[in-house]
Design an enzyme around this catalytic site. Sequence first.
Site, mmCIF file in Angstrom:
data_model
loop_
_atom_site.group_PDB
_atom_site.id
_atom_site.type_symbol
_atom_site.label_atom_id
_atom_site.label_comp_id
_atom_site.label_asym_id
_atom_site.label_seq_id
_atom_site.Cartn_x
_atom_site.Cartn_y
_atom_site.Cartn_z
ATOM 1 N N CYS A 3 28.297 29.684 -1.848
ATOM 2 C CA CYS A 3 28.076 30.834 -0.930
ATOM 3 C C CYS A 3 27.094 31.253 -0.373
ATOM 4 C CB CYS A 3 29.794 30.072 0.151
ATOM 5 S SG CYS A 3 29.075 30.930 1.176
ATOM 6 N N CYS A 6 28.993 34.492 1.064
ATOM 7 C CA CYS A 6 29.978 35.394 -0.329
ATOM 8 C C CYS A 6 30.049 35.943 -1.765
ATOM 9 C CB CYS A 6 31.182 33.790 -0.492
ATOM 10 S SG CYS A 6 32.186 33.217 -0.172
ATOM 11 N N ASP A 29 19.367 41.299 8.553
ATOM 12 C CA ASP A 29 19.349 39.621 8.083
ATOM 13 C C ASP A 29 18.195 40.221 7.326
ATOM 14 O OD1 ASP A 29 19.208 37.083 9.546
ATOM 15 O OD2 ASP A 29 17.355 37.347 8.707
ATOM 16 N N HIS A 45 35.665 33.545 4.061
ATOM 17 C CA HIS A 45 35.049 32.260 3.684
ATOM 18 C C HIS A 45 35.473 30.817 4.508
ATOM 19 C CE1 HIS A 45 31.805 29.454 2.617
ATOM 20 N NE2 HIS A 45 32.629 28.703 3.277
ATOM 21 N N ASN A 86 25.253 30.677 15.695
ATOM 22 C CA ASN A 86 25.015 29.216 16.165
ATOM 23 C C ASN A 86 26.053 28.418 14.841
ATOM 24 O OD1 ASN A 86 22.623 29.945 16.416
ATOM 25 N ND2 ASN A 86 21.440 30.441 14.872
ATOM 26 N N THR A 94 22.055 27.087 9.396
ATOM 27 C CA THR A 94 21.335 27.256 7.705
ATOM 28 C C THR A 94 22.106 27.505 7.117
ATOM 29 O OG1 THR A 94 20.214 29.327 7.952
ATOM 30 C CG2 THR A 94 19.277 26.930 8.695
ATOM 31 N N HIS A 97 28.672 29.469 6.368
ATOM 32 C CA HIS A 97 29.426 30.731 5.972
ATOM 33 C C HIS A 97 29.337 31.348 7.925
ATOM 34 C CE1 HIS A 97 31.167 34.282 3.775
ATOM 35 N NE2 HIS A 97 31.425 34.282 5.243
ATOM 36 N N HIS A 99 29.172 33.004 10.334
ATOM 37 C CA HIS A 99 27.495 34.603 10.971
ATOM 38 C C HIS A 99 27.937 34.388 12.548
ATOM 39 C CE1 HIS A 99 24.984 31.150 9.648
ATOM 40 N NE2 HIS A 99 24.349 32.771 10.442
ATOM 41 N N HIS A 101 24.446 36.491 14.460
ATOM 42 C CA HIS A 101 23.486 38.010 14.811
ATOM 43 C C HIS A 101 23.558 38.946 16.166
ATOM 44 C CE1 HIS A 101 20.904 34.066 12.396
ATOM 45 N NE2 HIS A 101 21.733 33.306 13.003
#
Length: 119
Positions: A3, A6, A29, A45, A86, A94, A97, A99, A101
């Site tokens: 991942c 990770c 990012d 994770h 997302n 995409t 894991h 996340h 933004h």
Amino acid sequence: MDCLFCKIVNGDIPSKKVLENDRVLVFHDIQPAAPVHVLIIPKKHMASMNDVMPEDLGLIADIHQAAQEAAKELGIADSGYRLINNCGRDGEQTVHHLHYHLLGGARLGALTGISSSHA
Ligand code: AMP
Ligand code: ZN
């Protein structure tokens, strides 16, 4: 585990860190979509929002706290920002894991919803 995030948590892949504690990591990012664009991830994770269990809800609070601190640190607390998760195919996730933004540093415009390429 294979991942990407990770590997970033473990230091196997480098990242530009903004802040870190034992539970969450905030880093820039690699393809910023705004003047300020960082990602906030739990170190544990979990693939997506769908995998957040009741016992993980403290982590969601930790993520919000880290977002608030990062916004201050990055100078966008007063001007404002957007925090986005997302999830899954239709959410255009995409990296699998969990996340969030954190975007800011410019007027971001209204949320657009369905993109013409997928409508
Ligand atoms: P999402 O489309 O919500 O899954 O977002 C994944 C984000 O991860 C995208 O905005 C990518 O630009 C970002 N990303 C992918 N690889 C890296 C990396 N090695 N370091 C930092 N950000 C990355
Ligand atoms: Zn992971």
